[in-house]
Write a protein that holds these residues in place. Structure first.
Motif, PDB file in Angstrom:
ATOM      1  N   ASN A 128    -108.721  18.482 -46.775  1.00 21.64           N
ATOM      2  CA  ASN A 128    -107.263  18.524 -46.662  1.00 21.64           C
ATOM      3  C   ASN A 128    -106.690  19.777 -47.317  1.00 21.64           C
ATOM      4  N   ALA A 129    -107.197  20.094 -48.504  1.00 22.41           N
ATOM      5  CA  ALA A 129    -106.720  21.276 -49.227  1.00 22.41           C
ATOM      6  C   ALA A 129    -106.999  22.554 -48.445  1.00 22.41           C
ATOM      7  N   LEU A 130    -108.095  22.578 -47.692  1.00 20.93           N
ATOM      8  CA  LEU A 130    -108.453  23.764 -46.920  1.00 20.93           C
ATOM      9  C   LEU A 130    -107.696  23.849 -45.593  1.00 20.93           C
ATOM     10  N   LEU A 131    -107.536  22.711 -44.916  1.00 25.33           N
ATOM     11  CA  LEU A 131    -107.013  22.720 -43.548  1.00 25.33           C
ATOM     12  C   LEU A 131    -105.503  22.581 -43.442  1.00 25.33           C
ATOM     13  N   ILE A 132    -104.863  21.857 -44.368  1.00 29.68           N
ATOM     14  CA  ILE A 132    -103.413  21.657 -44.269  1.00 29.68           C
ATOM     15  C   ILE A 132    -102.637  22.978 -44.352  1.00 29.68           C
ATOM     16  N   PHE A 141    -102.032  18.826 -38.144  1.00 26.98           N
ATOM     17  CA  PHE A 141    -103.258  18.729 -37.348  1.00 26.98           C
ATOM     18  C   PHE A 141    -104.482  18.942 -38.232  1.00 26.98           C
ATOM     19  N   GLY A 142    -104.354  19.807 -39.235  1.00 25.98           N
ATOM     20  CA  GLY A 142    -105.436  20.002 -40.192  1.00 25.98           C
ATOM     21  C   GLY A 142    -105.713  18.740 -40.985  1.00 25.98           C
ATOM     22  N   ALA A 143    -104.622  18.026 -41.366  1.00 20.62           N
ATOM     23  CA  ALA A 143    -104.769  16.772 -42.105  1.00 20.62           C
ATOM     24  C   ALA A 143    -105.492  15.726 -41.265  1.00 20.62           C
ATOM     25  N   ALA A 144    -105.151  15.645 -39.979  1.00 17.32           N
ATOM     26  CA  ALA A 144    -105.782  14.664 -39.092  1.00 17.32           C
ATOM     27  C   ALA A 144    -107.262  14.981 -38.868  1.00 17.32           C
ATOM     28  N   ILE A 145    -107.567  16.250 -38.664  1.00 21.39           N
ATOM     29  CA  ILE A 145    -108.962  16.656 -38.450  1.00 21.39           C
ATOM     30  C   ILE A 145    -109.791  16.406 -39.704  1.00 21.39           C
ATOM     31  N   ALA A 146    -109.223  16.708 -40.873  1.00 21.21           N
ATOM     32  CA  ALA A 146    -109.930  16.468 -42.142  1.00 21.21           C
ATOM     33  C   ALA A 146    -110.275  14.994 -42.292  1.00 21.21           C
ATOM     34  N   THR A 147    -109.349  14.125 -41.921  1.00 23.78           N
ATOM     35  CA  THR A 147    -109.590  12.684 -42.028  1.00 23.78           C
ATOM     36  C   THR A 147    -110.685  12.226 -41.067  1.00 23.78           C
TER      37      THR A 147
END
Length: 468
Positions: free
Chosen positions: A376-380, A386-392
């Motif tokens: 999350n810290a990297l992708l958000i 969308f980064g948060a969703a992919i991280a999850t």
């Protein structure tokens, strides 16, 4: 407690009402989403989502999750089960009081860190314990196979919380309107928690017993780390998106589609809750062939439900929110994949619980939660919501892999469901997700496929005359 073998019709009745109970308690909130998204707006809707995220985290702490021991204690203490249940309830309540006292001592620091005033923080605590008490009662009813009572409890709570939230919507200023939903949920749960404690404990009162303490703590306490890690997996994306995302509206949009897709989580929770008592029955009787047959039916059922959902979800979402939310439409397949990974890892966790290896469960989930925070810290900052969703989604895949390896070891390399079974059914979900993007304009085709898939699922259930 006398052990009862349940016939297929009775099993179907139990499963039906347990599924209905879980779907009602979450489903009414889902169905009223169109109203609350419009009444609260994206910002206030996002604030309530974050508030409820904190409630779920506090709920995990209450009782140190000793209620989990009900699932195995009903077999290990079958001759003295109700006294065991009362003992676990008393232990959980004592532990909850200690946890609440600690939270109150540090309330100033914790509330400031969470970004809440002291009264709102107290609301989080009250809601956390009341949810724990209701969860304890519902777990007991499910394993005692009192599906109708569970249904009545769930229905009453779901209706009252929504009505009270509507009543209180104009009692707060616009910048704090999320509190109408917070109070609307917390007050009924608190009243219900008090009544349930009286009914459950005083019908079979028992003083604290060392044997019950040891058993419930051994089975349940490690689960708190598993559940907290699970909440981090499920809620860190929303909280971190609010803190580092930079766009307040994205929190509300992300929260809406997370809630919208959670209809699958509601169905999964209902199915898994109904599945567990009979899964444990088959394992305790070592009826592995029966279990493998039921598992195949379970895999087929939830896979086809997810496929139908993906195919129809784009158009149905238009009914639940206005155009200000549509920027997050492409989150739906990502969230769906995440839910399916949860479904996959449940099969392994259920084995670990039955084997009372809850410490291993906690370790696997905790490691995955750390990975989720890092992702999350990297992708958000780069991809926003969308980064948060992919991280999850990536984190839940890791969670499945970790628990599958653990469960494989516990089953001595002879699992009742194999990795090839998962890959076969997962491929259907991936194909459905691709269709969401590739044939988004072919509405009629998608809906025809969806109705055909749904009809196939229903026909199989009718043919075998059992849900599992």
């Amino acid at each position: 407690m006398k052990k009862i073998r349940i016939h297929a019709d009775s099993v179907n009745k139990q499963v039906f009402f347990n599924i209905l109970s879980t779907m009602i308690i979450s489903g009414i909130g889902f169905l009223t989403t169109p109203i609350f998204t419009r009444l609260l707006g994206t910002v206030q809707y996002g604030k309530y989502a974050v508030f409820y995220s904190w409630v779920t985290i506090i709920t995990c702490m209450m009782g140190l999750h000793t209620q989990t021991s009900i699932s195995t204690g009903i077999y290990d203490y079958r001759d003295d089960y109700y006294r065991f249940r009362s003992g676990v309830l008393l232990i959980g309540t004592i532990l909850s009081v200690i946890i609440i006292a600690v939270l109150l001592v540090f309330s100033g620091f914790i509330s400031e860190w969470m970004g809440y005033t002291i009264p709102v923080f107290l609301l989080v605590i009250a809601s956390g314990y009341s949810h724990y008490m209701v969860d304890f009662a519902r777990i007991s009813m499910i394993y005692e196979k009192k599906a109708m009572v569970n249904f009545l409890l769930s229905s009453t709570l779901a209706v009252v919380t929504v009505l009270l939230s509507f009543f209180m919507i104009n009692r707060f200023p616009e910048e704090e309107r999320f509190l109408s939903r917070a109070f609307g949920v917390t007050i009924p749960y608190c009243v219900c928690a008090f009544i349930l404690f009286i009914l459950l404990y005083f019908r079979h009162p028992v003083l604290p017993k060392r044997e019950y303490w040891k058993y419930s703590m051994l089975v349940g306490t490690p689960i708190i780390f598993h559940e907290l890690s699970n909440k981090v997996l499920g809620q860190a994306d929303l909280i971190m998106l609010e803190r580092i995302g930079g766009i307040p509206e994205e929190v509300g949009i992300y929260s809406f589609f997370h809630t919208y897709t959670s209809v699958l989580t509601v169905i999964l929770t209902a199915l898994n809750t109904s599945w567990l008592p009979f899964f444990f029955d088959d394992l305790s009787r070592n009826e592995l062939l029966t279990l493998k047959r039921k598992t195949k039916h379970y895999l087929e059922l939830f896979t086809l439900i997810c496929a139908v959902y993906i195919l129809m979800s784009r158009e149905v979402s238009y009914l639940f929110a206005d155009i200000s939310y549509f920027g997050g439409m492409n989150l739906i397949p990502i969230f769906t994949i995440s839910v399916y990974f949860i479904f996959m890892y449940y099969f392994s966790v259920n084995v670990e619980i039955f084997k009372k290896k809850t410490g291993i469960i906690a370790l696997g989930t905790f490691s995955t939660a750390i990975v989720n925070i890092i992702l999350n810290a990297l992708l958000i900052p780069v991809m926003g919501m969308f980064g948060a969703a992919i991280a999850t989604a990536i984190s839940y895949l890791g969670l499945f892999i970790a628990h599958y390896i653990i469960a494989l070891h516990l089953q001595e390399g002879k699992p009742y469901v194999t990795i090839f079974d998962f890959i076969k059914w997962l491929s259907i979900i991936i194909a459905s997700c691709l269709s969401f993007y590739l044939i988004k304009d072919l509405i009629l085709l998608r809906w025809i496929i969806a109705f055909g898939t749904g009809a196939l699922c229903i026909w199989h259930i009718v043919k075998r005359r059992t849900i599992f």
